[in-house]
Write an enzyme that holds these catalytic residues in place. Structure first.
Site, mmCIF file in Angstrom:
data_model
loop_
_atom_site.group_PDB
_atom_site.id
_atom_site.type_symbol
_atom_site.label_atom_id
_atom_site.label_comp_id
_atom_site.label_asym_id
_atom_site.label_seq_id
_atom_site.Cartn_x
_atom_site.Cartn_y
_atom_site.Cartn_z
ATOM 1 N N PRO A 87 0.793 -1.226 0.000
ATOM 2 C CA PRO A 87 0.000 0.000 0.000
ATOM 3 C C PRO A 87 0.829 1.281 0.000
ATOM 4 C CG PRO A 87 -0.109 -1.111 2.135
ATOM 5 C CD PRO A 87 0.526 -2.066 1.182
ATOM 6 N N ASN A 88 0.350 2.206 -0.793
ATOM 7 C CA ASN A 88 0.900 3.571 -0.909
ATOM 8 C C ASN A 88 2.201 3.641 -1.701
ATOM 9 O OD1 ASN A 88 -1.201 4.804 0.711
ATOM 10 N ND2 ASN A 88 -0.269 3.766 2.442
ATOM 11 N N ARG A 104 4.935 10.768 -2.385
ATOM 12 C CA ARG A 104 4.646 10.485 -0.982
ATOM 13 C C ARG A 104 5.909 10.708 -0.139
ATOM 14 N NH1 ARG A 104 4.849 4.371 1.238
ATOM 15 N NH2 ARG A 104 4.044 4.906 3.265
ATOM 16 N N TYR A 110 11.189 8.685 1.269
ATOM 17 C CA TYR A 110 11.208 7.632 0.241
ATOM 18 C C TYR A 110 11.857 8.059 -1.072
ATOM 19 C CZ TYR A 110 7.915 5.555 3.546
ATOM 20 O OH TYR A 110 7.345 5.044 4.678
ATOM 21 N N ASN A 148 8.025 -5.666 -0.692
ATOM 22 C CA ASN A 148 7.914 -4.532 0.215
ATOM 23 C C ASN A 148 6.422 -4.435 0.540
ATOM 24 O OD1 ASN A 148 7.778 -2.170 1.628
ATOM 25 N ND2 ASN A 148 9.022 -0.975 0.199
ATOM 26 N N ALA A 185 3.071 -0.878 4.891
ATOM 27 C CA ALA A 185 2.479 -0.897 6.235
ATOM 28 C C ALA A 185 1.948 -2.275 6.629
ATOM 29 C CB ALA A 185 1.367 0.145 6.330
ATOM 30 N N HIS A 223 3.775 -4.556 9.166
ATOM 31 C CA HIS A 223 3.640 -4.398 10.615
ATOM 32 C C HIS A 223 2.289 -4.874 11.145
ATOM 33 C CE1 HIS A 223 7.044 -1.967 9.567
ATOM 34 N NE2 HIS A 223 6.301 -1.072 8.945
ATOM 35 N N GLU A 260 12.563 -9.484 1.998
ATOM 36 C CA GLU A 260 11.759 -8.326 2.397
ATOM 37 C C GLU A 260 12.607 -7.063 2.210
ATOM 38 O OE1 GLU A 260 9.331 -8.713 5.850
ATOM 39 O OE2 GLU A 260 9.967 -6.786 6.655
ATOM 40 N N HIS A 312 12.662 -2.769 2.549
ATOM 41 C CA HIS A 312 12.092 -1.477 2.938
ATOM 42 C C HIS A 312 13.026 -0.391 2.440
ATOM 43 C CE1 HIS A 312 9.084 -3.421 5.307
ATOM 44 N NE2 HIS A 312 10.025 -4.196 5.812
ATOM 45 N N ARG A 319 12.920 4.618 12.762
ATOM 46 C CA ARG A 319 11.645 5.320 12.717
ATOM 47 C C ARG A 319 10.784 4.963 13.933
ATOM 48 N NH1 ARG A 319 9.264 4.839 6.867
ATOM 49 N NH2 ARG A 319 7.962 6.504 7.741
ATOM 50 N N ARG A 344 7.067 0.552 13.690
ATOM 51 C CA ARG A 344 7.654 0.017 12.440
ATOM 52 C C ARG A 344 8.774 -0.980 12.711
ATOM 53 N NH1 ARG A 344 5.426 3.459 8.486
ATOM 54 N NH2 ARG A 344 5.047 5.519 9.343
HETATM 55 C C1 DQA Z 1 8.227 0.971 4.030
HETATM 56 C C2 DQA Z 1 8.266 1.193 5.557
HETATM 57 C C3 DQA Z 1 6.894 0.968 6.182
HETATM 58 O O1 DQA Z 1 6.948 1.166 7.582
HETATM 59 C C4 DQA Z 1 5.894 1.964 5.589
HETATM 60 O O2 DQA Z 1 4.609 1.711 6.094
HETATM 61 C C5 DQA Z 1 5.905 1.966 4.104
HETATM 62 C C6 DQA Z 1 7.169 1.839 3.388
HETATM 63 C C7 DQA Z 1 9.566 1.304 3.361
HETATM 64 O O3 DQA Z 1 9.737 0.915 2.216
HETATM 65 O O4 DQA Z 1 10.424 1.957 3.962
HETATM 66 O O5 DQA Z 1 4.871 2.192 3.479
HETATM 67 O O6 DQA Z 1 7.943 -0.387 3.794
#
Ligand code: DQA
Length: 142
Positions: free
Chosen positions: A10-11, A18, A23, A74, A77, A80, A98, A100, A107, A111
């Site tokens: 997501p996102n 964003r 990021y 990835n 969110a 978590h 995985e 990130h 952070r 997280r």
């Molecule tokens: C993320 C870190 C996560 O905590 C966050 O919710 C994201 C991006 C990262 O790529 O750093 O959406 O996965």
């Protein structure tokens, strides 16, 4: 040729727009282009992004059924929160890494815990988009 699935949660479709201070300014499209450039002729890459947990779960099962050599995930969110994604990875028997973009340990405390990491062979965080490249390289040489 080995098939590698690159799954984004997501996102991450909003990458570049964003929170660029966290990021970066590059988009998901830029990432796809860069990965396709590096791995041309070396891997068959499937890109998938969804804001919906169930769609990511379906894609993990599909990667297993289609005999993918690896998954780069990835889960954003969902990392978590999602026992369901962890179970999907455990049930797939496809080596996963995985990723990130940010260093999640620098952070907020919420997280710092990942439900999905124990279902993965490795975790990369804090390398920015380079983490995806490193993950694909690792899965190909594995
Ligand atoms: C993320 C870190 C996560 O905590 C966050 O919710 C994201 C991006 C990262 O790529 O750093 O959406 O996965």
């Amino acid at each position: 040729m080995k098939k590698i699935a690159i799954l984004n949660g997501p996102n991450l479709d909003r990458l570049g727009l964003r929170e660029p201070e966290i990021y970066g300014k590059e988009t998901l499209g830029d990432l796809e282009q860069a990965l396709r450039r590096e791995f041309a002729g070396k891997a068959e890459l499937l890109f998938f992004q969804s804001n919906h947990e169930g769609e990511l779960i379906d894609q993990i099962a599909q990667a297993a059924d289609s005999k993918f050599a690896g998954i780069v995930i990835n889960a954003a969110a969902f990392t978590h929160t999602s026992v369901a994604l962890r179970d999907a990875l455990l049930g797939a028997h496809v080596p996963a890494v995985e990723v990130h973009i940010s260093n999640i340990y620098r952070r907020e405390p919420f997280r710092h815990h990942s439900f999905t990491a124990p279902a993965c062979e490795a975790v990369i965080c804090g390398l920015g988009l380079e983490g995806y490249h490193a993950a694909v390289r690792f899965l190909l040489q594995r």
